[in-house]
Design a protein around this motif. Structure first.
Motif, mmCIF file in Angstrom:
data_model
loop_
_atom_site.group_PDB
_atom_site.id
_atom_site.type_symbol
_atom_site.label_atom_id
_atom_site.label_comp_id
_atom_site.label_asym_id
_atom_site.label_seq_id
_atom_site.Cartn_x
_atom_site.Cartn_y
_atom_site.Cartn_z
ATOM 1 N N LEU A 117 71.289 47.814 72.776
ATOM 2 C CA LEU A 117 71.474 47.084 73.853
ATOM 3 C C LEU A 117 71.588 45.375 73.406
ATOM 4 O O LEU A 117 70.981 45.281 72.666
ATOM 5 N N PRO A 118 72.379 44.944 74.042
ATOM 6 C CA PRO A 118 72.731 43.393 74.108
ATOM 7 C C PRO A 118 71.505 42.559 74.776
ATOM 8 O O PRO A 118 70.938 43.220 75.695
ATOM 9 N N PRO A 119 71.443 41.410 74.465
ATOM 10 C CA PRO A 119 70.467 40.551 75.464
ATOM 11 C C PRO A 119 71.020 40.255 76.688
ATOM 12 O O PRO A 119 72.310 40.482 76.808
ATOM 13 N N PHE A 125 65.947 32.362 76.046
ATOM 14 C CA PHE A 125 66.623 32.261 74.840
ATOM 15 C C PHE A 125 66.351 30.933 73.744
ATOM 16 O O PHE A 125 65.650 30.065 74.441
ATOM 17 N N MET A 126 66.551 31.160 72.654
ATOM 18 C CA MET A 126 66.029 29.924 71.703
ATOM 19 C C MET A 126 67.002 28.759 72.042
ATOM 20 O O MET A 126 68.275 28.894 72.386
ATOM 21 N N PRO A 127 66.662 27.284 71.852
ATOM 22 C CA PRO A 127 67.475 26.304 71.999
ATOM 23 C C PRO A 127 68.707 26.493 71.288
ATOM 24 O O PRO A 127 68.700 27.040 70.045
ATOM 25 N N GLY A 128 70.011 26.103 72.063
ATOM 26 C CA GLY A 128 71.280 26.170 71.055
ATOM 27 C C GLY A 128 72.063 27.304 71.364
ATOM 28 O O GLY A 128 73.045 27.455 70.953
ATOM 29 N N GLU A 132 76.227 31.765 78.155
ATOM 30 C CA GLU A 132 77.131 32.278 79.141
ATOM 31 C C GLU A 132 77.984 33.176 78.185
ATOM 32 O O GLU A 132 78.883 34.038 78.955
ATOM 33 N N GLN A 133 77.714 33.753 76.966
ATOM 34 C CA GLN A 133 78.457 34.778 76.314
ATOM 35 C C GLN A 133 77.774 36.038 76.708
ATOM 36 O O GLN A 133 78.380 37.265 76.484
ATOM 37 N N PHE A 134 76.541 35.970 77.362
ATOM 38 C CA PHE A 134 75.924 37.214 77.717
ATOM 39 C C PHE A 134 75.998 37.661 79.148
ATOM 40 O O PHE A 134 76.194 36.843 79.965
#
Length: 249
Positions: A117-119, A125-128, A132-134
């Motif tokens: 599975l994806p996040p 999330f980590m910085p940077g 929005e891609q998830f």
């Protein structure tokens, strides 16, 4: 005994399986991948930016995996089905009935299933990281409902379903989590149930009801949760060590 390796599109499953063949291993060694070695797979599966090429058709590869356990080396034979994301859409299934039927036949004989599975945007999330891609957390949960239905209706022989939240390097401290979850031949600070409880409480809370539903609907089934990343060998190997511990001959 059969193990199948599947997942949605763009979750990193191709890169994850390919990295498992890396000769720099700890307890898990890929003995054979359909007559291809690590370097050959990289050339065939990755583009010039080291990203996995889009999968436009279904490929089935045999993974022969050797796992070092306290009782000795154990073998796990895996059907690695690399498929286009459309394979899970009803429109694709109706237009490709023979391919879909063959796909289901393999899955229905499998005792072990690894789902990648994806996040989702509900994670820290980590910085940077471009969040929005998830998918949003709700979208992610809605999509998982399809997997619940699939497991309950199309996986009658499944005894171990491993759900791996991939790309863990984007949402957690890999070294810390690898140390916490580490597997050691001489004994670890956690057993498999404790690892599952730890990971599911930290990363799988939104789908706890669905996980319980899967367990209740398939007699004799164990669902286990993992986090994985191509950037940490220990976390990458854990699901395969688990499978070898329970299913290997």
């Amino acid at each position: 005994m059969g193990v199948i390796y599947i997942g949605d599109r763009s979750v990193g499953k191709t890169h994850l399986a390919m990295e498992l063949t890396n000769p720099k291993n700890e307890y898990v060694k890929v003995v054979k991948v359909s007559d291809q070695d690590y370097e050959a797979l990289k050339v065939g599966l990755l583009d010039e930016n080291c990203s996995a090429r889009p999968t436009n058709t279904t490929y089935q590869r045999d993974l022969n995996i050797q796992v070092r356990l306290p009782a000795g080396n154990k073998q796990v034979i895996v059907d690695w089905i690399d498929s286009p994301g459309e394979v899970w859409r009803q429109s694709w299934q109706s237009q490709n009935q023979n391919e879909w039927s063959k796909f289901l036949d393999t899955i229905r004989q499998s005792e072990g299933i690894l789902l990648i599975l994806p996040p989702h945007r509900g994670l820290n999330f980590m910085p940077g990281v471009d969040v929005e891609q998830f998918l949003s957390q709700q979208q992610w949960c809605n999509r998982f409902e399809r997997w619940v239905e699939f497991f309950c209706h199309d996986c009658p022989k499944a005894r171990h379903i491993l759900i791996c939240l991939n790309k863990a390097d984007l949402f957690c401290d890999l070294q810390r989590e690898a140390f916490q979850l580490a597997y050691h031949l001489g004994g670890a600070q956690m057993n498999w149930q404790q690892r599952h409880n730890y990971v599911s409480q930290r990363y799988f809370r939104p789908i706890h009801p669905q996980l319980e539903q899967i367990n209740k609907n398939i007699l004799g089934l164990s669902v286990r949760c993992f986090i994985t990343s191509i950037y940490n060998r220990s976390l990458l190997e854990l699901p395969w060590i688990y499978l070898a511990s329970f299913l290997a001959k």
